[in-house]
Design a protein around this motif. Structure first.
Motif, PDB file in Angstrom:
ATOM      1  N   TRP A  22       0.114   9.054   0.824  1.00 28.97           N
ATOM      2  CA  TRP A  22       1.463   9.569   0.971  1.00 28.97           C
ATOM      3  C   TRP A  22       1.887   9.540   2.437  1.00 28.97           C
ATOM      4  O   TRP A  22       1.107   9.882   3.327  1.00 28.97           O
ATOM      5  CB  TRP A  22       1.539  11.022   0.503  1.00 28.97           C
ATOM      6  CG  TRP A  22       1.385  11.234  -0.970  1.00 28.97           C
ATOM      7  CD1 TRP A  22       2.374  11.412  -1.897  1.00 28.97           C
ATOM      8  CD2 TRP A  22       0.145  11.354  -1.695  1.00 28.97           C
ATOM      9  NE1 TRP A  22       1.835  11.613  -3.151  1.00 28.97           N
ATOM     10  CE2 TRP A  22       0.483  11.587  -3.051  1.00 28.97           C
ATOM     11  CE3 TRP A  22      -1.201  11.265  -1.321  1.00 28.97           C
ATOM     12  CZ2 TRP A  22      -0.497  11.749  -4.031  1.00 28.97           C
ATOM     13  CZ3 TRP A  22      -2.170  11.412  -2.297  1.00 28.97           C
ATOM     14  CH2 TRP A  22      -1.804  11.641  -3.637  1.00 28.97           C
ATOM     15  N   TYR A  23       3.127   9.113   2.696  1.00 28.64           N
ATOM     16  CA  TYR A  23       3.777   9.326   3.978  1.00 28.64           C
ATOM     17  C   TYR A  23       4.687  10.538   3.788  1.00 28.64           C
ATOM     18  O   TYR A  23       5.783  10.414   3.230  1.00 28.64           O
ATOM     19  CB  TYR A  23       4.611   8.108   4.375  1.00 28.64           C
ATOM     20  CG  TYR A  23       3.804   6.864   4.682  1.00 28.64           C
ATOM     21  CD1 TYR A  23       3.004   6.788   5.820  1.00 28.64           C
ATOM     22  CD2 TYR A  23       3.863   5.751   3.841  1.00 28.64           C
ATOM     23  CE1 TYR A  23       2.283   5.638   6.113  1.00 28.64           C
ATOM     24  CE2 TYR A  23       3.150   4.597   4.129  1.00 28.64           C
ATOM     25  CZ  TYR A  23       2.362   4.548   5.265  1.00 28.64           C
ATOM     26  OH  TYR A  23       1.645   3.402   5.557  1.00 28.64           O
ATOM     27  N   THR A  54      -0.229  -1.100   4.280  1.00 25.80           N
ATOM     28  CA  THR A  54      -0.775   0.262   4.194  1.00 25.80           C
ATOM     29  C   THR A  54      -2.230   0.232   3.760  1.00 25.80           C
ATOM     30  O   THR A  54      -3.064   0.980   4.282  1.00 25.80           O
ATOM     31  CB  THR A  54       0.065   1.108   3.219  1.00 25.80           C
ATOM     32  OG1 THR A  54       1.394   1.227   3.738  1.00 25.80           O
ATOM     33  CG2 THR A  54      -0.522   2.495   3.047  1.00 25.80           C
ATOM     34  N   ALA A  63      -4.015   4.196   9.682  1.00 28.72           N
ATOM     35  CA  ALA A  63      -2.873   4.884   9.076  1.00 28.72           C
ATOM     36  C   ALA A  63      -2.839   6.359   9.424  1.00 28.72           C
ATOM     37  O   ALA A  63      -1.771   6.964   9.571  1.00 28.72           O
ATOM     38  CB  ALA A  63      -2.893   4.704   7.551  1.00 28.72           C
ATOM     39  N   LEU A  66      -0.739   8.566  12.121  1.00 35.40           N
ATOM     40  CA  LEU A  66       0.493   9.267  11.803  1.00 35.40           C
ATOM     41  C   LEU A  66       0.120  10.614  11.187  1.00 35.40           C
ATOM     42  O   LEU A  66      -0.540  10.668  10.154  1.00 35.40           O
ATOM     43  CB  LEU A  66       1.344   8.451  10.825  1.00 35.40           C
ATOM     44  CG  LEU A  66       1.747   7.053  11.299  1.00 35.40           C
ATOM     45  CD1 LEU A  66       2.457   6.296  10.188  1.00 35.40           C
ATOM     46  CD2 LEU A  66       2.635   7.157  12.535  1.00 35.40           C
ATOM     47  N   TYR A  68       1.556  12.714   9.434  1.00 35.09           N
ATOM     48  CA  TYR A  68       2.086  13.094   8.132  1.00 35.09           C
ATOM     49  C   TYR A  68       1.506  12.234   6.998  1.00 35.09           C
ATOM     50  O   TYR A  68       2.029  12.228   5.887  1.00 35.09           O
ATOM     51  CB  TYR A  68       3.620  12.999   8.128  1.00 35.09           C
ATOM     52  CG  TYR A  68       4.170  11.684   8.609  1.00 35.09           C
ATOM     53  CD1 TYR A  68       4.359  10.615   7.734  1.00 35.09           C
ATOM     54  CD2 TYR A  68       4.506  11.500   9.949  1.00 35.09           C
ATOM     55  CE1 TYR A  68       4.868   9.408   8.168  1.00 35.09           C
ATOM     56  CE2 TYR A  68       5.015  10.288  10.396  1.00 35.09           C
ATOM     57  CZ  TYR A  68       5.197   9.249   9.501  1.00 35.09           C
ATOM     58  OH  TYR A  68       5.692   8.052   9.947  1.00 35.09           O
ATOM     59  N   VAL A  69       0.440  11.490   7.262  1.00 36.56           N
ATOM     60  CA  VAL A  69      -0.208  10.676   6.237  1.00 36.56           C
ATOM     61  C   VAL A  69      -1.308  11.477   5.555  1.00 36.56           C
ATOM     62  O   VAL A  69      -2.107  12.154   6.211  1.00 36.56           O
ATOM     63  CB  VAL A  69      -0.796   9.388   6.839  1.00 36.56           C
ATOM     64  CG1 VAL A  69      -1.729   8.690   5.855  1.00 36.56           C
ATOM     65  CG2 VAL A  69       0.311   8.448   7.260  1.00 36.56           C
TER      66      VAL A  69
END
Length: 264
Positions: A22-23, A54, A63, A66, A68-69
């Motif tokens: 999920w992002y 991804t 990944a 980030l 918020y991943v």
């Protein structure tokens, strides 16, 4: 075609099990079950935004840069879960090298680019001699078919090289630390046809000694360069198997639509 070990008994270099990502609140990957065999070139194709890049960025934990991943499931590289407790990110990225769409050489000399990771990793363990550095430098540049072109320009800025040479240099930079897997995210997207052909020649040279997973929108490249192919659609693996079988007789209508230009 790329050479290497294929078939049902081939050892897996990468295996994902129930991989979700999920992002923030947006789910980009859905229960991805990927199997990449050791020592061959596997291509990953599919429409833009379907999750190909991804997947690559999850395999070496880029990944998660980030904040918020969020991921669930497992990513195994040669049987070891890269998300396992006690696994160091630096070791994951040493084992699993990454090449991006546009060349990203460091703003230093050709020599310093190739030896950057080698010096970083080996210096943690022991003192490296000048002779070892020179051997690592030449070996890496020869493997990416770049030595003859740059052997007299080793101390010039890497940014003075052509785009094709810069992309080869970025791959050469990975080799001295002895990765087992090379991830390539659209490595030819910034190159002209001649540069693309040169990079594909280099990929064939490296196949067998390395497991290569390459994301590409160029279907002709996927067919030329890879032994196996994965088709992704909307965050899921829709089909995978032999590249020739997929292009000649895809099992799913969605795969056929994409290959024949009716989708994406």
């Amino acid at each position: 075609m790329a050479s290497g070990t294929s078939g049902p008994g081939a050892e897996l270099a990468i295996e994902t099990r129930g991989l979700n990502l999920w992002y923030g609140d947006f789910q980009a990957l859905f229960d991805v079950e990927l199997q990449v065999k050791q020592g061959i070139v596997t291509s990953m194709i599919g429409p833009s935004g379907c999750g190909k890049s991804t997947v690559l960025r999850t395999c070496n934990r880029i990944a998660e840069r980030l904040g918020y991943v969020r991921t669930t499931g497992s990513v195994l590289v040669h049987g070891e879960d890269v998300f396992g407790s006690g696994v160091e990110i630096v070791q994951v990225r040493k084992q699993v090298g990454m090449v991006f769409q546009r060349p990203n050489p460091l703003p230093v000399s050709v020599r310093a680019n190739v030896l950057f990771g080698f010096r970083l990793h080996e210096a943690r363990l022991r003192r490296v001699t000048a002779a070892e550095e020179e051997e690592a430098l030449e070996t890496a540049l020869r493997r990416v078919l770049l030595w003859d072109a740059v052997k007299d320009r080793l101390d010039r800025p890497a940014t003075s090289l052509s785009l094709e040479e810069q992309q080869k240099l970025c791959i050469a930079r990975l080799l001295p630390v002895k990765p087992r897997v090379l991830l390539m995210d659209e490595p030819c997207s910034a190159l002209d046809p001649a540069g693309t052909e040169a990079v594909e020649d280099m990929i064939r040279e490296l196949s067998g000694d390395y497991t290569i997973l390459i994301v590409t929108h160029n279907l002709a490249q996927a067919r030329r360069a890879s032994s196996e192919c994965v088709f992704m659609l909307m965050g899921r693996i829709a089909e995978s198997g032999s590249t020739e079988d997929m292009f000649r007789s895809p099992r799913r209508s969605e795969t056929a639509d994409y290959i024949e230009g009716r989708y994406g």
